[in-house]
Design a protein around this motif. Structure first.
Motif, PDB file in Angstrom:
ATOM      1  N   LEU A   1      21.453  26.835 -13.348  1.00  0.00           N
ATOM      2  CA  LEU A   1      20.038  26.706 -13.031  1.00  0.00           C
ATOM      3  C   LEU A   1      19.756  27.197 -11.604  1.00  0.00           C
ATOM      4  CD1 LEU A   1      19.386  23.267 -14.746  1.00  0.00           C
ATOM      5  CD2 LEU A   1      18.842  25.544 -15.601  1.00  0.00           C
TER       6      LEU A   1
ATOM      7  N   ALA B   1      19.253  30.865 -11.772  1.00  0.00           N
ATOM      8  CA  ALA B   1      17.901  31.178 -12.230  1.00  0.00           C
ATOM      9  C   ALA B   1      16.901  31.000 -11.100  1.00  0.00           C
ATOM     10  CB  ALA B   1      17.522  30.290 -13.409  1.00  0.00           C
ATOM     11  N   PHE B   2      17.145  29.978 -10.259  1.00  0.00           N
ATOM     12  CA  PHE B   2      16.271  29.723  -9.110  1.00  0.00           C
ATOM     13  C   PHE B   2      16.308  30.913  -8.143  1.00  0.00           C
ATOM     14  CE2 PHE B   2      16.615  28.263  -4.643  1.00  0.00           C
ATOM     15  CZ  PHE B   2      15.306  27.881  -4.424  1.00  0.00           C
TER      16      PHE B   2
ATOM     17  N   GLY C   1      14.576  33.749  -9.574  1.00  0.00           N
ATOM     18  CA  GLY C   1      13.134  33.529  -9.526  1.00  0.00           C
ATOM     19  C   GLY C   1      12.553  33.913  -8.176  1.00  0.00           C
TER      20      GLY C   1
ATOM     21  N   ASN D   1      16.949  35.557 -15.429  1.00  0.00           N
ATOM     22  CA  ASN D   1      16.280  34.272 -15.572  1.00  0.00           C
ATOM     23  C   ASN D   1      16.514  33.717 -16.975  1.00  0.00           C
ATOM     24  OD1 ASN D   1      13.908  32.764 -16.651  1.00  0.00           O
ATOM     25  ND2 ASN D   1      13.298  32.785 -14.498  1.00  0.00           N
ATOM     26  N   SER D   2      16.263  34.573 -17.969  1.00  0.00           N
ATOM     27  CA  SER D   2      16.386  34.137 -19.347  1.00  0.00           C
ATOM     28  C   SER D   2      17.831  33.728 -19.692  1.00  0.00           C
ATOM     29  CB  SER D   2      15.887  35.259 -20.246  1.00  0.00           C
ATOM     30  OG  SER D   2      16.458  35.201 -21.495  1.00  0.00           O
TER      31      SER D   2
ATOM     32  N   LEU E   1      18.950  30.516 -17.684  1.00  0.00           N
ATOM     33  CA  LEU E   1      18.288  29.316 -18.184  1.00  0.00           C
ATOM     34  C   LEU E   1      18.880  28.896 -19.515  1.00  0.00           C
ATOM     35  CD1 LEU E   1      14.503  29.383 -17.456  1.00  0.00           C
ATOM     36  CD2 LEU E   1      16.360  28.243 -16.280  1.00  0.00           C
TER      37      LEU E   1
ATOM     38  N   TYR F   1      12.515  22.533 -18.476  1.00  0.00           N
ATOM     39  CA  TYR F   1      13.233  23.733 -18.918  1.00  0.00           C
ATOM     40  C   TYR F   1      12.994  24.008 -20.402  1.00  0.00           C
ATOM     41  CZ  TYR F   1      15.653  24.304 -14.490  1.00  0.00           C
ATOM     42  OH  TYR F   1      15.934  24.533 -13.174  1.00  0.00           O
TER      43      TYR F   1
ATOM     44  N   GLN G   1       9.700  25.655 -20.863  1.00  0.00           N
ATOM     45  CA  GLN G   1       9.725  27.047 -20.421  1.00  0.00           C
ATOM     46  C   GLN G   1      10.408  27.946 -21.446  1.00  0.00           C
ATOM     47  OE1 GLN G   1      11.685  27.575 -16.706  1.00  0.00           O
ATOM     48  NE2 GLN G   1      11.678  29.814 -16.935  1.00  0.00           N
TER      49      GLN G   1
ATOM     50  N   ALA H   1      11.193  28.576 -13.081  1.00  0.00           N
ATOM     51  CA  ALA H   1      12.606  28.408 -12.722  1.00  0.00           C
ATOM     52  C   ALA H   1      12.727  27.717 -11.371  1.00  0.00           C
ATOM     53  CB  ALA H   1      13.315  29.758 -12.692  1.00  0.00           C
TER      54      ALA H   1
END
Lengths: 423, 275
Positions: free
Chosen positions: B143, B146-147, B150, B182-183, B186, B228, B231, B249
């Motif tokens: 995660l 992903a942050f 983002g 990101n996808s 996540l 999450y 999203q 994210a």
């Protein structure tokens, strides 16, 4: 001749915003504007260049005539108040005008330094002017020179090699949005030359499909065939937008053809897949507010300028070299121009001598009974005498050592030989 | 052993710092050679982190994931290895710079926190400890990726939208690759997060008698999970992507950090061991 001057007026992407350029009266076509220019009092030769980045007018005008204000009025029409003309317009005279023209032809003045399209556009503009017999000895020479200067710059510097055209800039941006362009679809709206060029670059990057949407389907089909694509009519635009990733718009439409509220539902149908609009049309085809939508990226011609700015420093070195060539050639042309005031005097001088020879020969030969061979010999002798007599005065005129005094010298010779002043 | 452990942690800190420095230089200069060096240094840092955690395990006799210091080191370890495993499959331009910065910041916080080894509370003396806590923190690692992605997405999107190309434009990757990152992160992170919550729930049944009893930590884990889940659901159903996904994210990760620290310090509850 000495009382003529070369005058260059224009607006370009640096001095004038797109919104004003779109309104210009001389922005469309060549025939009518050229006729209008030729009609201006004191304008001897004229030429007009109109591209999506600039409108420039080059004239040879009598000094003292109010040509500048007339042209400005013609150029701006009613869209801009006369008081504001100076904010947008640049005016160059004589040497400066020549220099600027060379800057343009070598694309040093282009939005994208080093791009090759401008030379083609210049030649096209010249063809129009020449067909309408708007150009004369000065502009013919000057424009041909501008072509050869462009070629010289291209061959002697690397400016063209590192050249990034608008389409190249568009490809770079597309790569920043999509990364890989291999599975992307391109939609060309309108089938202008610029669009064609941009599409060529994109196809070079391996895009999957090219669709051409155009008002006239036949033109669309021609273009589509070149890229192995499909042609559709402009009415299908909205449904096509659902599949396209990169849209290049270059229609000649006078108004915006795609509004923000049109694209919003399309984005929903696309499930927010990013879409990249490139608006290379003048006047603009696409609503500038499209850029406010999420996952929609809109660039018009002025925006593309910024992308190119990035690797400007790399090209600066070559640009300096090219600038030197332009300076050099502009000076050379100036000296040709200076000599030009001498040329008519020499021609007049030779003509006078020839005329006298022929008159005297006729008189003498009809009294004497001579064989053709003998006649020819006498003719030859007469002409030889006149040309040898003229040799020194002509050499005196052509002499470069005291350039500044061309005017004085021609006046002296004209007075001495009793040549009638045509001006 | 305490001496070696201390020295090893200093080595971890130094290696991570060096990785950040090299990635930083690479970010400025964009020279391939420097990137190769930076990757090797980060890999070394990752190996050193692993060794440190193993040493700590030998020292204390249980999985070192209970005190603040241990948790954060484990967090940094999972970020590092999530990145290294990720970049084994995809290359995202200059992602390493952002990751090495995050890892270094985490390790700095760990350096400040108490290194003391506390006796394990009776409730944690179970083989569920490594399973539950390990899986949860590994999910945080993904995660965190992903942050970072983002943040990079927002930076790059800003450059493209504003059309004023600053320092980041050439250095950041394409929007699509960031969105893909990101996808993927996540999806992976979410699977681990779900497993973490399930294992935690089973362990809670064994330790405290009920599967779920609305302890602040549990509640916040669930909030994070829903953030999450929503999203991911929206991405597949309504096509939420790009900027919106990037913002989500970041918000999700803020919730992760709150679950990790905020709950412990602000809300307390029986789950707050790592003090």
């Amino acid at each position: 001749m000495p009382s003529d001057m070369i005058l260059l007026l224009g607006v370009n992407h640096k001095t004038t915003p797109l919104a004003v350029r779109e309104q210009l009266a001389l922005g469309n076509g060549y025939e009518q504007p050229l006729h209008a220019l030729r009609g201006i009092d004191g304008c001897k030769e004229c030429y007009l260049l109109s591209t999506c980045n600039r409108v420039e007018i080059l004239v040879v005008a009598q000094e003292g005539a109010q040509v500048e204000t007339h042209i400005a009025k013609l150029l701006f029409g009613d869209s801009v108040a006369p008081a504001q003309h100076q904010d947008y317009l640049y005016i160059y005279r004589n040497h400066e005008a020549v220099h600027h023209l060379f800057m343009v032809s070598t694309s040093l003045d282009s939005m994208i330094v080093g791009e090759a399209q401008i030379l083609g556009q210049l030649k096209e503009a010249y063809r129009h002017a020449a067909e309408l017999k708007c150009t004369g000895p000065v502009l013919n020479k000057l424009l041909h020179k501008s072509f050869s200067v462009a070629k010289r710059v291209r061959s002697e510097t690397l400016i063209g090699a590192s050249a990034v055209s608008i389409s190249y800039a568009a490809v770079e941006l597309a790569k920043k949005i999509f990364g890989n362009l291999r599975d992307k679809n391109v939609l060309l709206v309108g089938a202008g030359e610029m669009a064609e060029l941009a599409a060529e670059h994109l196809v070079g990057q391996g895009v999957r499909k090219v669709v051409v949407a155009n008002r006239t389907l036949s033109r669309a089909m021609d273009l589509a065939k070149r890229f192995n694509g499909t042609a559709v009519s402009l009415d299908e635009l909205f449904s096509q937008l659902e599949q396209a990733d990169i849209v290049i718009s270059s229609t000649g439409a006078p108004n915006i053809i795609l509004h923000k509220q049109d694209v919003k539902p399309i984005m929903r149908a696309r499930r927010n897949e990013p879409i990249f609009f490139i608006d290379i049309a003048v006047p603009r085809d696409l609503d500038p507010e499209l850029n406010d939508l999420d996952n929609v990226y809109l660039y018009d011609i002025d925006d593309l300028h910024n992308v190119v700015e990035i690797n400007k420093s790399e090209r600066d070195k070559e640009a300096i070299k090219a600038l030197r060539i332009v300076d050099e050639e502009a000076l050379k042309f100036q000296s040709w121009l200076d000599n030009l005031s001498v040329v008519p005097t020499i021609t007049a001088l030779r003509k006078k001598a020839d005329d006298i020879c022929h008159i005297e020969l006729e008189r003498t030969l009809c009294r004497l009974q001579l064989s053709p061979d003998e006649q020819k010999a006498i003719e030859k002798m007469a002409l030889a005498i006149s040309s040898r007599l003229l040799h020194d005065p002509v050499a005196f005129l052509k002499n470069d050592s005291c350039k500044e005094q061309h005017d004085v010298k021609t006046e002296m010779i004209r007075a001495a030989f009793g040549l009638v002043d045509k001006n | 052993m305490g001496e070696i452990s201390y020295l090893l942690f200093q080595a971890v800190l130094a290696a991570s710092c060096m990785a950040l420095v090299f990635y930083g230089i690479f970010f400025v200069k964009q020279k391939e050679k420097i990137r190769t060096v930076a990757r090797l240094v980060l890999l070394t840092a990752g190996v050193l982190q692993t060794l440190y955690i193993l040493l700590r395990y030998l020292q204390s006799g249980y999985t070192p994931i209970t005190s603040q210091h241990e948790t954060i080191v484990f967090f940094a370890w999972s970020v590092t290895w999530a990145y290294l495993s990720f970049r084994w499959r995809y290359t995202v331009k200059n992602f390493g710079t952002f990751i090495s910065l995050l890892v270094f910041i985490l390790l700095l916080i760990a350096a400040v926190a108490s290194h003391a080894i506390n006796p394990l509370p009776p409730a944690l003396q179970s083989w569920w400890l490594p399973v539950h806590a390990g899986i949860a923190v590994i999910s945080y690692g993904f995660l965190a990726l992903a942050f970072c992605g983002g943040i990079m997405y927002l930076l790059q999107e800003h450059e493209l939208k504003s059309k004023r190309f600053g320092y980041f434009f050439t250095r950041l990757p394409s929007l699509e690759s960031l969105d893909q990152l990101n996808s993927h992160c996540l999806a992976t992170g979410f699977v681990f997060l779900t497993l973490g919550i399930i294992t935690g729930s089973i362990w809670a049944r064994q330790a405290w008698g009920t599967y779920w009893h609305w302890d602040p930590k549990e509640t916040w884990s669930l909030i994070t999970w829903f953030l999450y889940a929503a999203q991911i659901h929206q991405r597949f159903s309504a096509g939420w992507r790009g900027k919106r996904a990037a913002i989500m994210a970041i918000i999700g990760f803020a919730s992760v950090l709150f679950t990790l620290w905020g709950v412990t310090y602000l809300l307390g509850g029986i789950h707050s061991y790592a003090q």
